[in-house]
Design an enzyme around this catalytic site. Structure first.
Site, PDB file in Angstrom:
ATOM      1  N   SER A 135       2.151  -4.048  14.646  1.00 20.43           N
ATOM      2  CA  SER A 135       0.856  -3.696  14.080  1.00 20.43           C
ATOM      3  C   SER A 135       0.056  -4.986  13.934  1.00 20.43           C
ATOM      4  O   SER A 135       0.518  -5.935  13.308  1.00 20.43           O
ATOM      5  CB  SER A 135       1.082  -3.036  12.707  1.00 20.43           C
ATOM      6  OG  SER A 135      -0.138  -2.730  12.083  1.00 20.43           O
ATOM      7  N   LYS A 161      -0.252  -1.925  18.220  1.00 21.14           N
ATOM      8  CA  LYS A 161      -1.130  -1.094  17.393  1.00 21.14           C
ATOM      9  C   LYS A 161      -2.186  -1.999  16.778  1.00 21.14           C
ATOM     10  O   LYS A 161      -1.867  -3.001  16.143  1.00 21.14           O
ATOM     11  CB  LYS A 161      -0.292  -0.408  16.309  1.00 21.14           C
ATOM     12  CG  LYS A 161      -1.041   0.057  15.069  1.00 21.14           C
ATOM     13  CD  LYS A 161      -0.164   0.964  14.216  1.00 21.14           C
ATOM     14  CE  LYS A 161      -0.407   0.761  12.733  1.00 21.14           C
ATOM     15  NZ  LYS A 161       0.480   1.622  11.905  1.00 21.14           N
ATOM     16  N   LEU A 162      -3.443  -1.624  16.982  1.00 21.26           N
ATOM     17  CA  LEU A 162      -4.554  -2.393  16.414  1.00 21.26           C
ATOM     18  C   LEU A 162      -5.070  -1.675  15.182  1.00 21.26           C
ATOM     19  O   LEU A 162      -5.356  -0.478  15.216  1.00 21.26           O
ATOM     20  CB  LEU A 162      -5.701  -2.513  17.429  1.00 21.26           C
ATOM     21  CG  LEU A 162      -5.371  -3.169  18.771  1.00 21.26           C
ATOM     22  CD1 LEU A 162      -6.656  -3.288  19.597  1.00 21.26           C
ATOM     23  CD2 LEU A 162      -4.730  -4.534  18.582  1.00 21.26           C
ATOM     24  N   LYS A 163      -5.230  -2.435  14.109  1.00 17.64           N
ATOM     25  CA  LYS A 163      -5.902  -1.904  12.931  1.00 17.64           C
ATOM     26  C   LYS A 163      -7.397  -1.874  13.246  1.00 17.64           C
ATOM     27  O   LYS A 163      -7.936  -2.850  13.803  1.00 17.64           O
ATOM     28  CB  LYS A 163      -5.632  -2.815  11.732  1.00 17.64           C
ATOM     29  CG  LYS A 163      -4.186  -2.760  11.258  1.00 17.64           C
ATOM     30  CD  LYS A 163      -3.865  -1.384  10.681  1.00 17.64           C
ATOM     31  CE  LYS A 163      -2.590  -1.414   9.859  1.00 17.64           C
ATOM     32  NZ  LYS A 163      -2.316  -0.092   9.248  1.00 17.64           N
ATOM     33  N   ASP A 189      -5.017   2.297  14.307  1.00 18.53           N
ATOM     34  CA  ASP A 189      -4.786   2.836  12.962  1.00 18.53           C
ATOM     35  C   ASP A 189      -5.987   2.497  12.090  1.00 18.53           C
ATOM     36  O   ASP A 189      -6.307   1.328  11.884  1.00 18.53           O
ATOM     37  CB  ASP A 189      -3.510   2.220  12.369  1.00 18.53           C
ATOM     38  CG  ASP A 189      -3.138   2.808  11.006  1.00 18.53           C
ATOM     39  OD1 ASP A 189      -3.865   3.696  10.504  1.00 18.53           O
ATOM     40  OD2 ASP A 189      -2.110   2.374  10.447  1.00 18.53           O
ATOM     41  N   ASN A 191      -6.435   3.769   8.822  1.00 19.47           N
ATOM     42  CA  ASN A 191      -6.173   3.866   7.371  1.00 19.47           C
ATOM     43  C   ASN A 191      -7.338   4.531   6.624  1.00 19.47           C
ATOM     44  O   ASN A 191      -7.833   3.997   5.623  1.00 19.47           O
ATOM     45  CB  ASN A 191      -5.855   2.490   6.777  1.00 19.47           C
ATOM     46  CG  ASN A 191      -4.508   1.952   7.213  1.00 19.47           C
ATOM     47  OD1 ASN A 191      -4.435   0.994   7.978  1.00 19.47           O
ATOM     48  ND2 ASN A 191      -3.432   2.577   6.766  1.00 19.47           N
ATOM     49  N   GLU A 214      -4.388   6.832  14.574  1.00 18.93           N
ATOM     50  CA  GLU A 214      -3.657   7.122  13.344  1.00 18.93           C
ATOM     51  C   GLU A 214      -4.622   7.184  12.165  1.00 18.93           C
ATOM     52  O   GLU A 214      -5.420   6.276  11.946  1.00 18.93           O
ATOM     53  CB  GLU A 214      -2.627   6.005  13.145  1.00 18.93           C
ATOM     54  CG  GLU A 214      -1.752   6.124  11.917  1.00 18.93           C
ATOM     55  CD  GLU A 214      -0.750   4.953  11.839  1.00 18.93           C
ATOM     56  OE1 GLU A 214      -0.577   4.226  12.846  1.00 18.93           O
ATOM     57  OE2 GLU A 214      -0.165   4.754  10.765  1.00 18.93           O
ATOM     58  N   ASP A 239      -0.684   9.674   9.065  1.00 17.67           N
ATOM     59  CA  ASP A 239       0.177   8.814   8.253  1.00 17.67           C
ATOM     60  C   ASP A 239      -0.015   9.229   6.785  1.00 17.67           C
ATOM     61  O   ASP A 239       0.742  10.071   6.266  1.00 17.67           O
ATOM     62  CB  ASP A 239      -0.204   7.342   8.512  1.00 17.67           C
ATOM     63  CG  ASP A 239       0.490   6.329   7.619  1.00 17.67           C
ATOM     64  OD1 ASP A 239       1.266   6.730   6.729  1.00 17.67           O
ATOM     65  OD2 ASP A 239       0.261   5.106   7.792  1.00 17.67           O
ATOM     66  N   LYS A 263       7.077   7.655   7.397  1.00 20.00           N
ATOM     67  CA  LYS A 263       7.421   6.526   6.530  1.00 20.00           C
ATOM     68  C   LYS A 263       8.252   7.094   5.394  1.00 20.00           C
ATOM     69  O   LYS A 263       7.742   7.858   4.567  1.00 20.00           O
ATOM     70  CB  LYS A 263       6.163   5.879   5.949  1.00 20.00           C
ATOM     71  CG  LYS A 263       5.377   5.027   6.916  1.00 20.00           C
ATOM     72  CD  LYS A 263       4.162   4.460   6.219  1.00 20.00           C
ATOM     73  CE  LYS A 263       3.314   3.645   7.183  1.00 20.00           C
ATOM     74  NZ  LYS A 263       1.963   3.405   6.610  1.00 20.00           N
ATOM     75  N   GLY A 291       5.784   1.486   9.140  1.00 15.95           N
ATOM     76  CA  GLY A 291       6.319   0.345   8.411  1.00 15.95           C
ATOM     77  C   GLY A 291       5.405  -0.032   7.268  1.00 15.95           C
ATOM     78  O   GLY A 291       4.203   0.269   7.287  1.00 15.95           O
TER      79      GLY A 291
HETATM   80  C1  NPQ Z   1       0.119   1.606   8.030  1.00 13.38           C
HETATM   81  N1  NPQ Z   1       1.487  -0.484   7.915  1.00 13.38           N
HETATM   82  O1  NPQ Z   1       0.713   2.054   8.980  1.00 13.38           O
HETATM   83  C2  NPQ Z   1       0.667   0.430   7.207  1.00 13.38           C
HETATM   84  C3  NPQ Z   1      -0.320  -0.141   6.313  1.00 13.38           C
HETATM   85  C4  NPQ Z   1       0.128  -1.240   5.419  1.00 13.38           C
HETATM   86  C5  NPQ Z   1       2.504  -1.954   9.526  1.00 13.38           C
HETATM   87  O2  NPQ Z   1       0.340  -1.162   9.748  1.00 13.38           O
HETATM   88  C6  NPQ Z   1       0.533  -5.489   2.834  1.00 13.38           C
HETATM   89  C7  NPQ Z   1      -0.634  -5.569   3.562  1.00 13.38           C
HETATM   90  C8  NPQ Z   1       1.300  -4.399   2.958  1.00 13.38           C
HETATM   91  C9  NPQ Z   1      -1.029  -4.517   4.366  1.00 13.38           C
HETATM   92  C10 NPQ Z   1       1.712  -2.225   3.919  1.00 13.38           C
HETATM   93  C11 NPQ Z   1       1.326  -1.171   9.082  1.00 13.38           C
HETATM   94  C12 NPQ Z   1       0.919  -3.346   3.781  1.00 13.38           C
HETATM   95  C13 NPQ Z   1      -0.254  -3.396   4.479  1.00 13.38           C
HETATM   96  C14 NPQ Z   1       1.270  -1.204   4.731  1.00 13.38           C
HETATM   97  C15 NPQ Z   1      -0.638  -2.354   5.310  1.00 13.38           C
HETATM   98  O3  NPQ Z   1      -0.877   2.179   7.662  1.00 13.38           O
HETATM   99 MG    MG Z   2      -0.893   3.802   9.114  1.00  9.24          MG
END
Ligand code: NPQ
Ligand code: MG
Length: 371
Positions: A135, A161-163, A189, A191, A214, A239, A263, A291
């Site tokens: 990620s 995976k790009l945020k 993703d 969020n 996502e 998610d 998760k 994760g």
């Molecule tokens: C998700 N995880 O899938 C989460 C979001 C997430 C790996 O993208 C500290 C900073 C803890 C940012 C835990 C990944 C975090 C965080 C989870 C982001 O949405």
């Molecule tokens: Mg996510």
């Protein structure tokens, strides 16, 4: 088993680089670990709650509080406690799935260590290694993003995976897809950073052949995700919206998703996570393991889960060094783009005492009498 004690241990682990998502930038991970003592063995669980309630409503201090005041007393009071009964014993307490999951994980670990069985085989694993994805956070510029992606490709990651968030979506995805060619899986993703009014905008991701998008919309907007899925060709994955196997079934039947990110912390534990795996498999919906920047404790258990048959997409199960220069367990390392599934009893790993102590910020012991 009879629970003799529950230790709550807070650790602060510095991240190798700031991790920026649509809900903020983190430079350090503040983590609650749970250690249970049974007469025959101890067991470890990791709570995935963040310091602040910005990914979900749970947060570390709240998780510690609900464990101390509400969950631990129920576990101490239960006679003939088994891992399989933890969810039922804790069911009168609404929500707090991440706190419950950490307790259940520690008890499963202790139980399986006692029995000499690995978590992977207990859950029904069919692989001895799992594909690793990574990620990639939001960056200050596209060149900086391309550098980061190039590093992960060199390391061997099998999926990127790009945020994304409004203002950081179409152009970074276009640039990374050009750099990757068509061979490496790419997904995004959000969020929860968009609304259904952004559907036309998100349809501009269609040409880039993404594996999935996502959680584009708020967690309680299943109807919105279903409407979005009819407008865009990128498969919608959920998610934050999925907190149980029942949620997963409902989302699938509504057409709100065609892929699920599993998760264990978000859904209340590894046993509910397996039920989500099963309900998705029954509907022909693939799953992958998400994760939460876990230490080796949570990572080991996630890798075991990801070895189940319907985990057919690479997960956010990255190597330890993606996030941490020093982990509290032996690090998970990439081997040809995969992580090896632990084979030892329970989760198959344990904290290295000196490293654990180095990062510990507080400890607290709960016992039957004390709570
Ligand atoms: C998700 N995880 O899938 C989460 C979001 C997430 C790996 O993208 C500290 C900073 C803890 C940012 C835990 C990944 C975090 C965080 C989870 C982001 O949405
Ligand atoms: Mg996510």
């Amino acid at each position: 088993m009879k629970l003799a004690g529950i230790e709550l241990r807070r650790i602060a682990l510095p991240l190798v680089a700031p991790f920026r998502t649509s809900f903020g930038t983190q430079t350090e991970r503040d983590i609650l670990l749970v250690r249970v003592e049974s007469p025959a063995a101890e067991g470890w669980g990791e709570c995935v709650a963040l310091s602040d309630p910005v990914y979900s409503s749970e947060y570390v201090e709240g998780a510690a509080h609900v464990i101390r005041e509400h969950l631990a007393p129920r576990l101490f009071a239960a006679d003939s406690l088994t891992a399989a009964r933890v969810a039922t014993v804790l069911e009168p307490v609404r929500g707090h799935r991440m706190a419950k999951a950490a307790l259940e994980a520690a008890i499963i670990d202790a139980e399986l260590r006692t029995a000499g069985v690995s978590l992977a085989s207990h859950l029904g694993a069919v692989r001895d290694a799992v594909d690793a994805g990574v990620s990639v956070g939001i960056m200050a510029s596209v060149p900086e993003l391309l550098d980061a992606v190039a590093g992960y490709l060199d390391a061997g990651y099998r999926r990127i995976k790009l945020k994304i968030e409004p203002g950081w979506d179409i152009e970074p995805v276009r640039a990374v897809r050009e750099r990757l060619g068509d061979d490496v899986g790419l997904q995004v993703d959000a969020n929860t950073a968009y609304t259904l009014a952004d559907a036309r905008h998100l349809a501009q991701l269609d040409p880039f052949d993404l594996l999935l998008i996502e959680q584009p919309l708020p967690e309680d907007d299943l109807a919105g995700h279903a409407a979005l899925a009819r407008v865009i060709s990128t498969p919608v994955c959920l998610d934050e919206s999925i907190e149980s196997a029942r949620d997963a079934a409902a989302a699938i039947l509504m057409g709100a998703c065609s892929i699920v990110n599993v998760k264990p912390g978000r859904v209340g534990g590894y046993l509910e996570a397996r039920r989500i795996h099963d309900v998705c498999a029954a509907h022909g919906v693939p799953v992958w393991c998400g994760g939460m920047l876990e230490t080796g404790i949570g990572r080991a258990a996630n890798v075991a889960l990801a070895a189940l048959p319907n985990f057919t997409l690479p997960g956010d199960t990255s190597a330890s060094d993606r996030y941490y220069a020093t982990d509290i367990t032996a690090p998970f390392v990439l081997e040809d783009g995969r992580l090896r599934v632990p084979v030892g009893p329970g989760i198959g790993v344990a904290p290295i005492p000196e490293q654990l102590d180095q990062f510990t910020t507080s400890t607290e012991m709960l016992t039957a009498g004390k709570t």
